[in-house]
Design an enzyme around this catalytic site. Sequence first.
Site, PDB file in Angstrom:
ATOM      1  N   ASN A   1      19.957 -11.900  21.402  1.00  0.00           N
ATOM      2  CA  ASN A   1      20.128 -13.340  21.611  1.00  0.00           C
ATOM      3  C   ASN A   1      19.088 -14.143  20.845  1.00  0.00           C
ATOM      4  O   ASN A   1      19.361 -15.251  20.386  1.00  0.00           O
ATOM      5  CB  ASN A   1      20.070 -13.664  23.105  1.00  0.00           C
ATOM      6  CG  ASN A   1      21.411 -13.473  23.784  1.00  0.00           C
ATOM      7  OD1 ASN A   1      22.401 -14.070  23.397  1.00  0.00           O
ATOM      8  ND2 ASN A   1      21.441 -12.625  24.798  1.00  0.00           N
TER       9      ASN A   1
ATOM     10  N   HIS B   1      21.986 -14.996  31.414  1.00  0.00           N
ATOM     11  CA  HIS B   1      22.241 -13.869  32.309  1.00  0.00           C
ATOM     12  C   HIS B   1      23.704 -13.455  32.162  1.00  0.00           C
ATOM     13  O   HIS B   1      24.595 -14.318  32.148  1.00  0.00           O
ATOM     14  CB  HIS B   1      21.956 -14.285  33.753  1.00  0.00           C
ATOM     15  CG  HIS B   1      22.104 -13.172  34.738  1.00  0.00           C
ATOM     16  ND1 HIS B   1      21.171 -12.160  34.856  1.00  0.00           N
ATOM     17  CD2 HIS B   1      23.072 -12.905  35.651  1.00  0.00           C
ATOM     18  CE1 HIS B   1      21.562 -11.323  35.807  1.00  0.00           C
ATOM     19  NE2 HIS B   1      22.707 -11.756  36.303  1.00  0.00           N
TER      20      HIS B   1
END
Length: 202
Positions: free
Chosen positions: A23, A118
């Site tokens: 990410n 998440h």
Amino acid sequence: MNLRRIDPGKKRVAILISGRGSNMQALIQAAKAAGYPAEIVGVFSNKLDAPGLDYARANGVPTAARSHKHFASREDFDAWIDAVLEDWQVDYVCLAGFMRIFSNGFARKWSGRMLNIHPSLLPLHKGLKPQQQALDAGDAESGCTVHWVIPDLDDGPTILQARVPILPGDDADSLAARILVQEHRAYPQALAMVARGEAVFP
């Protein structure tokens, strides 16, 4: 320290990682676009050998690394991170696979300026192995959530979610792989929303 400033109008962002930082890579690449409203000014890891550090350096992003094992307490380690972030003159912090739980004091100080992603549709399936949690629950879909970080784990206000159907025959790995594709899209989008002032901590 030599502080990079690409554009005075861009928000200064640091990314915290513990591993490969996929990410983080998506955020670094997104920030290269001329119209993107944030610049990545530093990457910090609590693992000195985290592969993501090499990627950051290869893309011209300053890095810092220090093991939490070298500190007597969680608070001491967080204070060291805080000093690094202040030195980088950071506006926002993005957690990208940073496998540490912060002290309440650190989380409160950076409240409204720290984001996490998440791999579940929060508030469902907090904590570890959320993909397996979704499968065990018999959910029809899963996904990812970009949210503000607060002292409570995986419990901050949502900024953005992306949904992924759970397919017949899915296991935790196959579901995680499809969610990760959406993570790499959702995180840069959410950070851009925050940097433009379109998403504000409530």
